[in-house]
Write an enzyme that holds these catalytic residues in place. Sequence first.
Site, PDB file in Angstrom:
ATOM      1  N   PRO A  55       0.794  -1.225   0.000  1.00  0.00           N
ATOM      2  CA  PRO A  55       0.000   0.000   0.000  1.00  0.00           C
ATOM      3  C   PRO A  55       0.832   1.284   0.000  1.00  0.00           C
ATOM      4  O   PRO A  55       1.871   1.361   0.653  1.00  0.00           O
ATOM      5  CB  PRO A  55      -0.824  -0.099   1.294  1.00  0.00           C
ATOM      6  N   ASN A  56       0.329   2.219  -0.761  1.00  0.00           N
ATOM      7  CA  ASN A  56       0.866   3.589  -0.872  1.00  0.00           C
ATOM      8  C   ASN A  56       2.142   3.688  -1.698  1.00  0.00           C
ATOM      9  O   ASN A  56       2.612   4.797  -1.965  1.00  0.00           O
ATOM     10  CB  ASN A  56       1.084   4.223   0.524  1.00  0.00           C
ATOM     11  N   ARG A  86       5.184  11.028  -2.463  1.00  0.00           N
ATOM     12  CA  ARG A  86       4.874  10.689  -1.072  1.00  0.00           C
ATOM     13  C   ARG A  86       6.115  10.882  -0.187  1.00  0.00           C
ATOM     14  O   ARG A  86       7.133  10.216  -0.407  1.00  0.00           O
ATOM     15  CB  ARG A  86       4.452   9.220  -1.016  1.00  0.00           C
ATOM     16  N   TYR A 144      11.182   8.664   1.347  1.00  0.00           N
ATOM     17  CA  TYR A 144      11.148   7.632   0.295  1.00  0.00           C
ATOM     18  C   TYR A 144      11.845   8.049  -1.000  1.00  0.00           C
ATOM     19  O   TYR A 144      11.934   7.249  -1.932  1.00  0.00           O
ATOM     20  CB  TYR A 144       9.695   7.244   0.002  1.00  0.00           C
ATOM     21  N   ASN A 188       7.972  -5.776  -1.131  1.00  0.00           N
ATOM     22  CA  ASN A 188       7.933  -4.654  -0.207  1.00  0.00           C
ATOM     23  C   ASN A 188       6.481  -4.576   0.271  1.00  0.00           C
ATOM     24  O   ASN A 188       5.631  -4.001  -0.412  1.00  0.00           O
ATOM     25  CB  ASN A 188       8.356  -3.348  -0.872  1.00  0.00           C
ATOM     26  N   ALA A 218       3.191  -0.994   4.676  1.00  0.00           N
ATOM     27  CA  ALA A 218       2.648  -0.998   6.040  1.00  0.00           C
ATOM     28  C   ALA A 218       2.198  -2.384   6.492  1.00  0.00           C
ATOM     29  O   ALA A 218       2.193  -2.680   7.697  1.00  0.00           O
ATOM     30  CB  ALA A 218       1.482  -0.015   6.127  1.00  0.00           C
ATOM     31  N   GLU A 256      12.598  -9.625   1.496  1.00  0.00           N
ATOM     32  CA  GLU A 256      11.792  -8.489   1.970  1.00  0.00           C
ATOM     33  C   GLU A 256      12.598  -7.210   1.747  1.00  0.00           C
ATOM     34  O   GLU A 256      13.767  -7.146   2.133  1.00  0.00           O
ATOM     35  CB  GLU A 256      11.513  -8.697   3.465  1.00  0.00           C
ATOM     36  N   HIS A 279      12.640  -2.846   1.951  1.00  0.00           N
ATOM     37  CA  HIS A 279      12.069  -1.550   2.337  1.00  0.00           C
ATOM     38  C   HIS A 279      12.975  -0.459   1.811  1.00  0.00           C
ATOM     39  O   HIS A 279      14.207  -0.570   1.917  1.00  0.00           O
ATOM     40  CB  HIS A 279      11.962  -1.416   3.858  1.00  0.00           C
ATOM     41  N   ARG A 324      13.317   4.554  12.249  1.00  0.00           N
ATOM     42  CA  ARG A 324      12.025   5.269  12.256  1.00  0.00           C
ATOM     43  C   ARG A 324      11.214   4.905  13.511  1.00  0.00           C
ATOM     44  O   ARG A 324      11.768   4.440  14.496  1.00  0.00           O
ATOM     45  CB  ARG A 324      11.291   4.965  10.947  1.00  0.00           C
TER      46      ARG A 324
END
Length: 146
Positions: free
Chosen positions: A11-12, A19, A24, A75, A78, A99, A101, A108
């Site tokens: 998502p996103n 964004r 990012y 990825n 969330a 995985e 990111h 964070r």
Amino acid sequence: MPASIFILNGPNLNRLGTREPETYGRTTLADIEAQCRATGQRLGFDIVFRQSNAEGTLVDWIQEAGDEAQGLVINPAAYTHTSVAIHDAIRTAAIPTVEVHLSNVFSREPFRHHSYVSPVAAGVICGFGAKGYDLALEALAGMVRA
Ligand code: DHK
């Protein structure tokens, strides 16, 4: 026949480029897709590249990867931090999974420090922006050939 690698984005991530660029970067998802296709071609992979904001759709695609592909780069965005369904789907797919990111999730907020995906991934790459997808494909090349 070339090995098939699914690259799935959660998502996103369709908003990359605009964004939170301080977190990012300015690279769009279309840029990342083009980069992955070039790297895939160099490594001899057929690349399937997709993005969804819906958890169930990602689960469907992980199941499809388990049936059809030799490796998975994901990825989960969330859903990394919330999704037992994605954990279970990757476990069942039983193909090498990396995985990724873009950001360094460990620098964070604390809620980003836990991943439901890491225990069922062969490895995790975070904090290197779009380059992380290339690193994941390089890692998968070794695992798929082994
Ligand atoms: C992307 C997201 O959307 C966040 O929810 C994750 C991840 C981190 C990334 O860095 O690519 O916490």
